[in-house]
Design an enzyme around this catalytic site. Structure first.
Site, PDB file in Angstrom:
ATOM      1  CG  HIS A  29      -0.257   0.209   2.458  1.00 47.41           C
ATOM      2  ND1 HIS A  29       0.039  -0.824   3.545  1.00 47.41           N
ATOM      3  CD2 HIS A  29      -0.010   1.525   3.053  1.00 47.41           C
ATOM      4  CE1 HIS A  29       0.541  -0.013   4.404  1.00 47.41           C
ATOM      5  NE2 HIS A  29       0.461   1.284   4.337  1.00 47.41           N
TER       6      HIS A  29
ATOM      7  CG  ASP B 113       0.001  -4.115   2.651  1.00 49.78           C
ATOM      8  OD1 ASP B 113       0.547  -3.546   1.796  1.00 49.78           O
ATOM      9  OD2 ASP B 113      -0.350  -3.263   3.602  1.00 49.78           O
TER      10      ASP B 113
ATOM     11  N   GLY C  69       4.854   2.986  15.356  1.00 48.45           N
ATOM     12  CA  GLY C  69       5.278   2.123  14.194  1.00 48.45           C
ATOM     13  C   GLY C  69       5.110   2.956  12.992  1.00 48.45           C
TER      14      GLY C  69
ATOM     15  CB  SER D  86       2.716   2.192   6.578  1.00 47.10           C
ATOM     16  OG  SER D  86       1.294   2.517   7.097  1.00 47.10           O
ATOM     17  N   GLY D  87       4.868  -0.141   6.516  1.00 55.53           N
ATOM     18  CA  GLY D  87       5.889  -0.744   5.541  1.00 55.53           C
ATOM     19  C   GLY D  87       7.303  -0.982   6.375  1.00 55.53           C
TER      20      GLY D  87
END
Length: 839
Positions: A643, A696, A788, A790-791
């Site tokens: 994403h 994802d 955190g 994303s990725g």
């Protein structure tokens, strides 16, 4: 002159019984005819047999008598290092030069005095050999010496005890020792056994240096930075500062073998290796962002490096400077007034000096009381009564390591705080904030914990121990979204059935195996028929029905496949330090998953230290801000979330030219310190669904390979069969930015989370969890929950190495309280990663 460090034991006996058994041999027969088979042994043969037997028994008896009696009297060399404070001498500059006549004359007197002391002590006199003076320093005159004894093995403990109490022995007989005309007068003697690891080194190097105002002395291990330090070596640096100054030692680089039994650095608050004056013993790798730093109590310091025969490590570089006594770094205490303020131990957050005492008097308005909150508390560990290093608050002594935000209060408007450190072993100290509060209303608009800490009412009965003593979680009425523990506690539902007793009475782990008779309970809570277990089909969905089936071939998804085709039923065999594959392919791990720096203890914060997560990558839209994280898996390839690389209008994030990659980055404001790369290609998973976030995951290839170093290393990729069970602690890291461009953390953040039972998580997330998703929740509460990105990686510690368990995907990926984060399960995509990258 004797050099006590040059040799170890001069005689090492054979201590194994096997050595003596091997010495017994049968004598060859001289007449072969006598060995011919007869009807009986004969009279002569019987006599010879008896004689031989008697001789053997006599020999064995003699050996046993020697082994159990005389062997106890074999002497070993014992070295004791100490100091003597001489009161009837004035210090001369010539005493700093061991070749001067003044030094040698006084050294001769000290050696003579020591011989007299030992001769008057029966337990020592018979074993004493000689003494040498190593150095002199100020405070009248302090003599540092080494004394050698040759002690029977059976008397080692007795001699150690006598030497440790030598000062008390001298107190009783001091008049006899100081009556002779010209004798040295002294008010104290301190001694301790020398660390045996310093003995018998093939190379011994000693250096002396004096600090000057506003000037730093460079201290480096031999060969640094071009070569590793030499093996089997003892190196010592004697450091002096001007009178009325102290020495500050800052390690700029520190990279030694990780096991202190092999290689280590010791820092002493003296000019000799006196163990009662040791400040610290260190080994391993420390980050330059969190360096080791020590301050002496006086104007001398000894730095000692000891290495063994094995291992190549770079060593260290340090700067030594001097500080005037009374300067900011070495003073503390005073009167503090007002409604709030701070106080810290000297040199905080670095190591406080030994032999230090400070006292603060805190005064707030007369109608108020004092609350003292320790955000960090690390005092060197002592006995339960805190007789070594401690902080005393009013009449209570605190020592060791205390939890974050420990609170103490007064019953009046005044509080006394005393800091004390003894002569040995120092630590990072404390940081505290005092505030005034009204005795009748200690927590305005907040909940009052039993330990007098204040927390928001919103945190009451939410399943998290915010008070630190769980008082905010007692006498609660749990709602339907919480686990109602029998002991009255409420816990988040996603802790249910993860194998860990969160309630404290196992309520959360009850009724987890609801399968019927004849059914198998899968690791994810699913029930299948017993007949489906070990049928080479992944009926559970998590391969748990195909684990431990006692077969090697053919391989299933739950088995580890060696490069030679061998199948292993052992769970998670890769990189665990044990060779399970015949070809050793399960241990062909390279440098992946290793962290170079020794992790410092961090209390009261979630900032990562530099090099702690060397596979963490920051992805920036070209000439713009950080938007996603990624993980380095080789010198060319990254793993991130699919994403993150979906086109957004005119921004073509699926194209490699849209990205800038920063490796080895710690602080977003210091991009120039990171390795910058561009991308050659971006490969999102072909089955990624932007609606469900299933599959994802994406791969990125760098335009040119990166060279691994302290702050840039790959994380290990788990095999397809790797299992990350519910309840296991894992880590998320990132700068906290969202894809929508929200402001993120400047410094890399970290948070401990725990794998959540997939069945429970699917219920919490309303059926949105697929078999390619892993759920994890944060272990410790905190409203600043966004830790955190994303990725970024979900890192899991195996046997000494970190594995990429997941990729931050969706949901509350920042791991907010009571909200599990959803991560792409990396083992599910191991074959695809191998196909696309070759890694």
């Amino acid at each position: 002159m004797m050099d006590p460090m040059d040799a170890g034991m001069r005689y090492t006996p054979k201590s194994s019984d096997k050595d003596w058994e091997q010495a017994v041999q049968f004598l060859p027969a001289t007449d072969s005819t006598k060995l011919e088979k007869k009807k009986g042994p004969g009279k002569v043969g019987a006599i010879i047999g008896v004689v031989i037997f008697a001789c053997v028994m006599a020999l064995m008896t003699g050996l046993l008598v020697w082994h159990f009696h005389f062997r106890k009297d074999i002497k070993v060399k014992k070295m004791y290092s100490g100091l003597m404070n001489i009161t009837n001498q004035e210090f001369k500059d010539a005493y700093e030069n061991p070749n001067s006549t003044e030094f040698q004359a006084l050294a001769k007197q000290v050696a003579s005095q020591l011989r007299e002391i030992y001769s008057r002590t029966p337990q020592l006199s018979r074993y004493y050999v000689d003494s040498t003076v190593q150095a002199f320093s100020q405070n009248s005159v302090i003599a540092y010496y080494l004394s050698e004894f040759h002690v029977p093995v059976s008397q080692e403990a007795a001699v150690d005890n006598t030497m440790s109490s030598i000062n008390e022995i001298l107190t009783k007989s001091q008049r006899r020792l100081t009556d002779p005309q010209g004798a040295l007068l002294f008010n104290s003697v301190e001694t301790s056994a020398v660390d045996s690891r310093m003995f018998a080194k093939s190379s011994i190097q000693r250096f002396s240096a004096r600090t000057r105002p506003n000037t730093a002395i460079l201290i480096e291990s031999p060969g640094f930075p071009n070569y590793p330090y030499p093996p089997n070596t003892l190196v010592q640096w004697q450091l002096r500062a001007d009178p009325n100054n102290v020495i500050k030692l800052d390690f700029r680089t520190f990279n030694l073998e990780g096991d202190c039994k092999n290689d280590f650095v010791k820092v002493y608050d003296s000019l000799a290796a006196i163990e009662s004056r040791i400040m610290a013993e260190k080994c391993g790798y420390y980050s330059p962002n969190d360096p080791l730093s020590f301050i002496s109590s006086g104007n001398v310091m000894l730095v000692t490096l000891v290495t063994n025969e094995e291992g190549d490590y770079p060593g260290f570089r340090a700067h030594a400077t001097q500080l005037v006594k009374g300067s900011r770094d070495v003073t503390c205490g005073g009167i503090l007034t007002g409604n709030t303020g701070t106080l810290t131990s000297p040199n905080y957050p670095k190591y406080y000096p030994p032999l230090t005492k400070c006292e603060w008097t805190i005064q707030v308005p007369s109608n108020m009381n004092v609350k003292l909150l320790f955000s960090k508390f690390m005092m060197s560990k002592g006995d339960p009564k805190c007789q070594k290093d401690y902080v005393q608050v009013n009449e209570e002594k605190l020592c060791g390591e205390l939890p974050t935000n420990t609170v103490r209060t007064s019953k009046t408007n005044q509080m006394t705080v005393i800091f004390y450190s003894d002569a040995s072993y120092v630590d990072r100290g404390f940081n505290a904030i005092f505030t005034a509060f009204e005795p009748t209303n200690p927590c305005p608009d907040k909940f009052l914990c039993s330990n007098t800490r204040c927390v928001s009412h919103d945190l009451r009965c939410d399943g998290w121990n915010d008070c630190g003593d769980s008082s905010d979680e007692k006498k609660c009425n749990c709602d339907s979204t919480m686990i109602s523990c029998r002991n009255g506690l409420c816990k988040p539902m996603f802790w249910k059935c993860d194998g860990i007793d969160d309630c404290g009475d196992r309520t959360d782990e009850m009724n987890c195996a609801s399968c019927k008779a004849g059914e198998f309970v899968c690791g994810n809570g699913k029930c299948i028929s017993d007949k489906q277990k070990c049928d080479r089909q992944n009926d559970c969905g998590d391969n748990s029905d195909e684990a431990d089936c006692g077969r090697a071939t053919p391989c299933t998804e739950s088995n580890y496949l060696c490069k030679n085709g061998q199948c292993l039923t052992k769970q998670n065999p890769e990189c665990d330090g044990v060779k399970d594959c015949e070809d050793g392919s399960d241990e062909d791990c390279g440098d992946c998953g290793t962290r170079p720096y020794k992790t410092s203890r961090i209390v009261g914060g979630q900032d990562a230290t530099e090099g702690e997560w060397p596979w963490q990558v920051s992805l920036h839209i070209k000439s713009s801000i950080h938007v996603c994280g990624a993980s380095l898996i080789s010198d060319r390839w990254l793993v991130t979330a699919a994403h993150c690389v979906q086109d957004e209008g005119s921004v073509k994030l699926s194209q490699p030219g849209s990205w800038e990659v920063y490796l080895g980055l710690h602080t977003q404001k210091q991009l120039d310190k990171a390795e910058k790369r561009y991308l050659k290609q971006v490969i999102p998973h072909p089955n990624y669904s932007e609606y469900t976030f299933d599959n994802d995951i994406a791969l990125m290839e760098l335009d040119q390979p990166v060279i691994f170093k302290d702050t840039i290393r790959p994380i290990c990729l788990p095999s397809a069969s790797y299992n990350f069970p519910a309840g296991k602690e894992v880590w998320i890291t990132g700068w906290g930015a969202t894809r929508e461009g929200g402001t993120g953390a400047t410094v890399l953040q970290k948070a401990a989370v725990r794998i959540i039972n997939s069945t429970v998580c699917d219920e919490l997330m309303k059926g949105q969890i697929t078999s390619r998703m892993t759920c994890a929740g944060i272990l410790q509460g905190g409203v600043d929950a966004c830790q955190g990105d994303s990725g970024g990686p979900l890192s899991s510690l195996g046997t000494g190495r970190m594995f990429l368990a997941g990729v931050v995907s969706w949901g509350d990926g920042c791991a907010r309280r009571n909200k599990p984060g959803i991560y792409t399960t990396v083992p599910k995509f191991r074959a695809w990663i191998k196909e696309k990258t070759g890694v």
